[in-house]
Design a protein around this motif. Sequence first.
Motif, short mmCIF file in Angstrom:
data_model
loop_
_atom_site.label_atom_id
_atom_site.label_comp_id
_atom_site.label_asym_id
_atom_site.label_seq_id
_atom_site.Cartn_x
_atom_site.Cartn_y
_atom_site.Cartn_z
N UNK A 182 3.17 5.56 6.65
CA UNK A 182 1.88 6.03 6.16
C UNK A 182 1.03 6.60 7.28
N UNK A 183 1.08 5.97 8.45
CA UNK A 183 0.35 6.50 9.61
C UNK A 183 0.88 7.87 10.00
N UNK A 184 2.19 8.05 9.94
CA UNK A 184 2.78 9.35 10.29
C UNK A 184 2.35 10.43 9.30
N UNK A 185 2.28 10.08 8.02
CA UNK A 185 1.81 11.05 7.03
C UNK A 185 0.37 11.47 7.31
N UNK A 186 -0.48 10.51 7.66
CA UNK A 186 -1.87 10.83 7.94
C UNK A 186 -2.00 11.78 9.13
N UNK A 187 -1.23 11.53 10.16
CA UNK A 187 -1.29 12.41 11.34
C UNK A 187 -0.83 13.82 10.99
N UNK A 214 0.82 -1.21 0.00
CA UNK A 214 0.00 0.00 0.00
C UNK A 214 0.85 1.26 0.00
N UNK A 215 0.26 2.32 -0.52
CA UNK A 215 0.80 3.66 -0.43
C UNK A 215 -0.37 4.61 -0.17
N UNK A 216 -0.75 4.71 1.09
CA UNK A 216 -1.90 5.53 1.44
C UNK A 216 -1.44 6.92 1.87
N UNK A 217 -0.81 7.63 0.94
CA UNK A 217 -0.35 8.99 1.16
C UNK A 217 -0.69 9.82 -0.07
N UNK A 264 6.03 -3.39 8.54
CA UNK A 264 5.76 -2.53 9.69
C UNK A 264 6.28 -1.12 9.44
N UNK A 265 7.46 -1.00 8.82
CA UNK A 265 8.02 0.31 8.54
C UNK A 265 7.18 1.11 7.57
N UNK A 266 6.68 0.45 6.51
CA UNK A 266 5.86 1.15 5.52
C UNK A 266 4.56 1.63 6.13
N UNK A 267 3.92 0.79 6.94
CA UNK A 267 2.65 1.17 7.56
C UNK A 267 2.87 2.31 8.56
N UNK A 268 3.95 2.26 9.31
CA UNK A 268 4.25 3.33 10.26
C UNK A 268 4.46 4.66 9.53
N UNK A 323 -9.28 8.55 11.40
CA UNK A 323 -8.58 7.70 10.43
C UNK A 323 -7.69 6.71 11.15
N UNK A 324 -7.67 5.47 10.67
CA UNK A 324 -6.80 4.44 11.22
C UNK A 324 -6.24 3.58 10.10
#
Length: 592
Positions: free
Chosen positions: A156-161, A121-124, A150-154, A171-172
């Motif tokens: 993407x989560x940081x970008x969302x925040x 995924x690339x959810x950014x 784990x690194x990729x998901x982390x 968003x989660x």
Amino acid sequence: MSPVTDFLPPSLLTASGRKRRRSQEAAEEDEPANTLPSAADDTDKHSVGFYLNRLAGLGVPDLTTPASHLSLCISLSDIFSDGTFYGCQAARRVWMAQQGIDRVPAHFPGIVDALLANYITDYTDAFLFERCPSLYQATGRLLFLSGDSAGAVAAQAAWMRAHLGELADRTAIVRLTGLFRAPDPETDTPSSVAGGGVHHSKFMLLHLADGRLRLVIHTANDIEYDWVHKCQGVFVHDLCLAPAACSAPPGTMGHGLVRYLSAYVQAARASMQSARPRLVSAGGAAALRDGMSVFVRLVQRADFRALAHMHVVASVPGWHAMREAQPAPFGYPALATLVGTAALRQRSPATRLIIQCSSLSSADMSASVSSAGAAAAGPWFTRQFLAALMPAAATASVHLMWPTVEQVRSSLEGYHSGIGLLASAKVFTDRPSLSLPAYLTAWNAEWSHRQRIMPHIKTIAACRGDNGECDYCYLGSANATPAAWGALQRQGQSLRCMNWELGVLWVSAAGDYSTNAPLLWHARDAPRGPPDPTDRRSYRLLPLPYDTAEAALARYRRGRDQPWVSDRLELLPDAAEDAVNYAGGGVSGRPK
């Protein structure tokens, strides 16, 4: 301001964002106009909601059928923008009556809640939010499920925040794995992991503000390369939402989808109760439980009557009991149960079973079924998978469609397009695997203009004659591997699935003259009128990218054609004059 930037809050139009959008607007001027049929047209009466991905950026023209002028190609942006996807006029009229309107609104109503699930995924804004800016305006919940590292998901989560503002609180992004976690170099040691298994399902649920639920099941990883450079399949359909939940009857598409989504909720609860979670990443179980419960309730409100002859076929990690009176609800036994009514057992020798995927992995390894018992001992592909789909009494010929080395080499991107076509050389050379070469059939996609575009789509189709009629068709995330479809274990008493997988199955009404159910036809050979003038049933078109006619299904030529493998150095230069080694680590962990 362009339609893209209309969705964006002013605070998100950074300098870099403005630059990207100017580039995108310039690119859009060169692309052909969206060829989706307008809401007022009757041109989609033959659609089953099956599309191929749009490849305009590669110079590949869109497909339309001569019978109905129906567009057979859509892009990711189309899914998140104007348009309705009903597949038949009756369903559209039901929805319009419920809304009290006489025409479909001209503008996209906006998103309330959205669920997107995938493997890589690339959810950014580097990919998803750039192409689907309507997500910025979601008024409810955004839930993203990923099988990525784990690194990729982390990241993407940081970008969302950092970029979603107030929406970030709703968003989660949750990282899921299979039954046995694949080693993660950031968190695992080799001794802490047994085997592999991934979250491989690829689907979306979009709750729209005008009372629709858009269901999307597709084959692309949510990354730019997959949606733009590979041949993919997409099922999309808009469902009407009732005011309250209702119980879908067993055996229906609604029932199967609720059962599959509920498995996520169960996995989340089990993870929260376990000292060592195995299915959900640490910290994500509560978000998965709460978020998925919302979408389970939405699906329970959805009207699936327009999809009466369609089914969900899924795999959920775990051991599933195999009972004679009640086969496992997941994996290949579930598929076999559903296609058992498609009359494959009674077909003539002209019937062809075409299995096409982008990974063979250990598809034919005897070790994968070593504990299955004598009844299923031997290669998984023939002794379990084919035996379930094609009983001994059937006379259908089997075609395992897989690109040759030369087809990959001469593709538009040369050897680079071999990324995502995963098969070890020993799958075709080990003694337990000697059955596979007998089924190999070269990739053929001239009719869809995709002969030089390598496939990432996964399909199973039973076709007969050369007139394009199909008994059934599967489109989904599952490759032809025991990890995806399950393998018998514990002396045949249990089916062990390792991956999360999701697909959709169309079943033709061929031979069933008691209903007005539609017949299935390959879009390549779409009839210009009713297949049988005395038959009142309509037909629906399947835009399979390959030709299903017997003459087009070319078996590998002995001594000349070699199957593409992902662990061997190719010495001949490709179309880009490159001789690239995509062996071993070169493709490990890449899209599949």
